[in-house]
Design a protein around this motif. Sequence first.
Motif, PDB file in Angstrom:
ATOM      1  N   ARG A   1     -67.671  58.789  11.470  1.00 50.79           N
ATOM      2  CA  ARG A   1     -68.378  59.239  10.378  1.00 50.79           C
ATOM      3  C   ARG A   1     -69.349  60.682  10.564  1.00 50.79           C
ATOM      4  NH1 ARG A   1     -69.907  57.700   5.522  1.00 50.79           N
ATOM      5  NH2 ARG A   1     -71.778  58.016   4.923  1.00 50.79           N
TER       6      ARG A   1
ATOM      7  N   HIS B   1     -55.218  54.423   9.426  1.00 50.89           N
ATOM      8  CA  HIS B   1     -55.469  53.704   7.997  1.00 50.89           C
ATOM      9  C   HIS B   1     -53.826  53.372   7.725  1.00 50.89           C
ATOM     10  CE1 HIS B   1     -59.742  54.565   8.187  1.00 50.89           C
ATOM     11  NE2 HIS B   1     -59.346  55.737   8.372  1.00 50.89           N
TER      12      HIS B   1
ATOM     13  N   GLU C   1     -52.596  51.487   5.664  1.00 49.38           N
ATOM     14  CA  GLU C   1     -52.345  50.862   4.232  1.00 49.38           C
ATOM     15  C   GLU C   1     -52.101  52.344   3.522  1.00 49.38           C
ATOM     16  OE1 GLU C   1     -55.161  51.096   5.795  1.00 49.38           O
ATOM     17  OE2 GLU C   1     -56.962  51.818   4.691  1.00 49.38           O
ATOM     18  N   TRP C   2     -52.365  53.527   4.213  1.00 47.81           N
ATOM     19  CA  TRP C   2     -51.929  54.955   3.412  1.00 47.81           C
ATOM     20  C   TRP C   2     -50.650  55.380   3.884  1.00 47.81           C
ATOM     21  CZ3 TRP C   2     -53.736  56.644  -0.810  1.00 47.81           C
ATOM     22  CH2 TRP C   2     -55.017  56.227  -1.457  1.00 47.81           C
TER      23      TRP C   2
ATOM     24  N   PHE D   1     -51.830  54.609  -6.534  1.00 47.75           N
ATOM     25  CA  PHE D   1     -52.684  55.894  -6.256  1.00 47.75           C
ATOM     26  C   PHE D   1     -51.584  56.984  -5.535  1.00 47.75           C
ATOM     27  CE2 PHE D   1     -55.315  52.175  -4.910  1.00 47.75           C
ATOM     28  CZ  PHE D   1     -56.311  52.270  -6.076  1.00 47.75           C
TER      29      PHE D   1
ATOM     30  N   TRP E   1     -54.369  62.867  -5.196  1.00 51.29           N
ATOM     31  CA  TRP E   1     -55.856  63.108  -5.126  1.00 51.29           C
ATOM     32  C   TRP E   1     -56.575  61.879  -4.580  1.00 51.29           C
ATOM     33  CZ3 TRP E   1     -59.625  60.405  -8.367  1.00 51.29           C
ATOM     34  CH2 TRP E   1     -61.011  60.777  -8.456  1.00 51.29           C
ATOM     35  N   PHE E   2     -56.089  60.537  -4.743  1.00 52.67           N
ATOM     36  CA  PHE E   2     -56.631  59.402  -4.188  1.00 52.67           C
ATOM     37  C   PHE E   2     -56.430  59.391  -2.732  1.00 52.67           C
ATOM     38  CE2 PHE E   2     -55.179  57.735  -8.444  1.00 52.67           C
ATOM     39  CZ  PHE E   2     -56.433  57.399  -9.030  1.00 52.67           C
TER      40      PHE E   2
ATOM     41  N   ARG F   1     -58.795  61.933  -1.261  1.00 53.24           N
ATOM     42  CA  ARG F   1     -59.959  61.544  -0.998  1.00 53.24           C
ATOM     43  C   ARG F   1     -60.679  60.466   0.086  1.00 53.24           C
ATOM     44  NH1 ARG F   1     -62.846  58.913  -5.089  1.00 53.24           N
ATOM     45  NH2 ARG F   1     -64.607  60.453  -5.662  1.00 53.24           N
ATOM     46  N   ALA F   2     -59.191  59.529   0.099  1.00 55.91           N
ATOM     47  CA  ALA F   2     -59.515  58.713   1.238  1.00 55.91           C
ATOM     48  C   ALA F   2     -59.496  59.185   2.536  1.00 55.91           C
ATOM     49  CB  ALA F   2     -58.188  57.613   1.076  1.00 55.91           C
TER      50      ALA F   2
ATOM     51  N   ALA G   1     -63.003  60.776   2.970  1.00 53.78           N
ATOM     52  CA  ALA G   1     -63.997  59.553   3.051  1.00 53.78           C
ATOM     53  C   ALA G   1     -63.844  59.079   4.484  1.00 53.78           C
ATOM     54  CB  ALA G   1     -63.884  58.641   2.029  1.00 53.78           C
ATOM     55  N   SER G   2     -62.906  58.871   4.949  1.00 48.06           N
ATOM     56  CA  SER G   2     -62.813  58.629   6.475  1.00 48.06           C
ATOM     57  C   SER G   2     -63.596  59.459   7.505  1.00 48.06           C
ATOM     58  CB  SER G   2     -61.078  58.477   6.860  1.00 48.06           C
ATOM     59  OG  SER G   2     -60.731  59.676   7.026  1.00 48.06           O
ATOM     60  N   TRP G   3     -63.672  60.648   7.146  1.00 47.73           N
ATOM     61  CA  TRP G   3     -64.762  61.654   7.792  1.00 47.73           C
ATOM     62  C   TRP G   3     -66.041  61.567   7.184  1.00 47.73           C
ATOM     63  CZ3 TRP G   3     -63.630  64.435  12.192  1.00 47.73           C
ATOM     64  CH2 TRP G   3     -61.912  64.337  12.584  1.00 47.73           C
TER      65      TRP G   3
ATOM     66  N   GLU H   1     -62.188  67.721  -6.523  1.00 43.75           N
ATOM     67  CA  GLU H   1     -62.786  66.578  -6.949  1.00 43.75           C
ATOM     68  C   GLU H   1     -62.776  66.466  -8.419  1.00 43.75           C
ATOM     69  OE1 GLU H   1     -63.624  64.065  -5.065  1.00 43.75           O
ATOM     70  OE2 GLU H   1     -64.802  62.679  -6.541  1.00 43.75           O
TER      71      GLU H   1
ATOM     72  N   ALA I   1     -53.780  62.355 -11.005  1.00 47.05           N
ATOM     73  CA  ALA I   1     -54.537  61.851  -9.729  1.00 47.05           C
ATOM     74  C   ALA I   1     -53.460  61.276  -8.645  1.00 47.05           C
ATOM     75  CB  ALA I   1     -55.751  61.052 -10.020  1.00 47.05           C
ATOM     76  N   ALA I   2     -52.430  60.586  -9.454  1.00 49.03           N
ATOM     77  CA  ALA I   2     -51.578  59.884  -8.397  1.00 49.03           C
ATOM     78  C   ALA I   2     -50.312  60.927  -8.043  1.00 49.03           C
ATOM     79  CB  ALA I   2     -51.094  58.821  -8.971  1.00 49.03           C
TER      80      ALA I   2
END
Lengths: 503, 261
Positions: B20, B74, B76-77, B86, B116-117, B120-121, B124-126, B196, B246-247
């Motif tokens: 984080r 992650h 799931e990505w 996404f 974009w999703f 962003r993921a 966010a992981s950072w 964003e 966004a996708a």
Amino acid sequence: MTNRNLSRLVRLLALPSLLLGASALLRAEEPVQAKPDARKAEFAASLPTEQAVLTAAPHVPPPIQRDHPARVVVNLEVREVVKRLADGVDYTFWTFGGEVPGLFIRVREGDLVEFHLSNHPTSKLPHNIDLHAVTGPGGGAASSFTAPGHSSVFSFQAINPGLYVYHCATAPVPVHVAAGMYGLILVEPRGGLPAVNKEYYVMQGEFYTAGAYGETGLQTFDMPKALDERPPYVVFNGSVGSMVGDKAITANVGETVRLFVGNGGPNLISSFHVIGEIFDRVYGEGGTIANQDNVQTTLVPAGGAAMVEFRVEVPGTYILVDHSLIRAFNKGALGMLKVNGEPDAIVYSGKEVDEVYLGDQSEAGSDAARREEALRAEREEVIAANPRIAEIDTEIQMERGKRIYFSSCFACHGQDGNGIPAVFPPLAKSDYLMADKDRAIKVVIKGLTGPVTVNGTTYNNAMPPQDLNDEQVADVLTFVMNSFGNTDGVVTPADVKRVRTAN
Amino acid sequence: MTSHRHLALLALVLVGAPVRATDGAERDQVLVPAGEFAPLLRSRDEPERVPVASFWMDVRPVTNAEFLAFVRAHPEWARSRARRLFVDSQYLAHWAGDFELGPAAPPDAPVVYVSWFAARAYAASWGARLPSIAEWERAAAVGISTDNARTDPAVAEVMAGWFSRPNEGPLPAVAGGAPNRLGVHDLFGLVWEWVEDFNTALVTGESRADTGLERNLFCGAGSVGTRDNTDYPAFMRAGFRSSLRAAYCVPNLGFRCVVTP
């Protein structure tokens, strides 16, 4: 993955709707397929479907034979490609169908055109298409706005017949058009166009390269030149020489040619002209009425078109130009129409006479000519009677002759004209030279081989003929006959000419 | 201002430890000082210049190697597992597999074909986020050889050269050229970048209407026109952003992260 991370991910995925409200999520979830309109679907279903034939310039799809409307599917792919702009000059063109101008589209009045615009995945930019043949906001621009690696579909009814420009309308529009994103779409009137023998596609456009005209290598786009509307290149069909030599368009004597002429711009208006032809009919500005007969040069506005028709009567090469001629001669706006067939001397004779023309002097025998002749003779007499002028003439000859001597003669005859003992005879105080002017001239122009006695010494060698004109021979001999202890020798070009003729 | 501690953290990501970030120190970032953003297109009631608070910005776009580390942590990505809501079908299309880069995706090249999703993921992981248009343009308003990118010949040269070459073969490595005067690389002439608020750009696809007065497609207010209609690079960025959803996963579109101090 820890639970903590998982929960964070869930929160993360929920974020868009929370943070951005409607717009982001709505756009992401917008259906890719718009809701079908029942009326339109019914109309489309009532029509036979066909695939549009698309052609690259200078070719044109065949005339439409149908007497009824159809649903015409157009598949056009946007590609950003490096192609030749001129010999040794490459440019990154943004294209409709890989070609500049874009592929020619031909439909019929009343057709329902289903347009598929695909943007190749390697494109740097999103693109779209505004067809001037479309009745509707933006000419299809917003409906066809397509990111790289995506396809868009929209349809329109070709309500108005005519010849129309299409082009990319993505911001910044002028840059997309300046990269080659334009072409023509013909909407044939219900009854078709009058039959002709040959149809060709010619489209002008200008290119704003960083390098000057002809500067080789991959050229980049130059923004300041575009802002000033100063293109190094103005060309037909996407490159310099696209329609010359063996790429010229052709026709046979007696045939009628129709040119679909477009102008992509982005900025310049074309003064389209075919050297040696008169347009029998011009459909001005791409409309469907031949609004003028017998036109020499027709204006084709940027973002506009014209159809011109003419019968070719005699064989030969006809040059297509933008008659703003610097563009034709210095920037590339030049093409060729080669016409084969039998000559017709009544229509055009070809050259019949080539003779000497003397302008005002040709009026020999006139009072003015006689008076001029008398004055010339008088001037010659006055000059001849003035010894100083003769001296000056000799001095002029000496100066010129000196230069010739020191480039052609001095290597053998020496700086002081003394020659080389026992090898090359002297010119200084030379009895042989001064004894016979004509012989001296002959030696210079013909050379001299074998024994010769100069100032009592015999030399046996070879002198090659000198490649000098009459005046130069006269000058160099006048120089040596007044130098190195020699005096008072004067050789005139007339003397040299006389000796040359005699030998 | 630049920190180079991110490699160690990358190693932590590889072993699956949570990371984080709380400021720019964790990533290779510079602090972009507070400044202003002059929107290219704006509505009548928007100010000519918008203040931008200072923020930490990645000095270069996220690379394939970095994104691979994220995907490993992650899964799931991963390409075959990411939800189609996404990412579109082109997600990481240039990779050789779910966890394999392959020849079309050099490790040092910027990651592209990301939605974009997904971007962003990753951010966010950072503990980071994507920059806003205002932030991105604020950083890109600073030139390479001068402080004003708009008039900087070095920027013009890079941009003209980029537009004048088609995309062929794998992308070059990040940070291959000179940074701008803030120390940020690749703002010009490598890839487009997600922001964003990409879909608030006021280019509608019918771009000529965007300089007119009646446009109210997305913002509900008419435009007073463009700030500088010769700023073609800014137009192109705005146009590009407007073409996206966004996708979308697009071959020359990557991203970088920012962190609020």
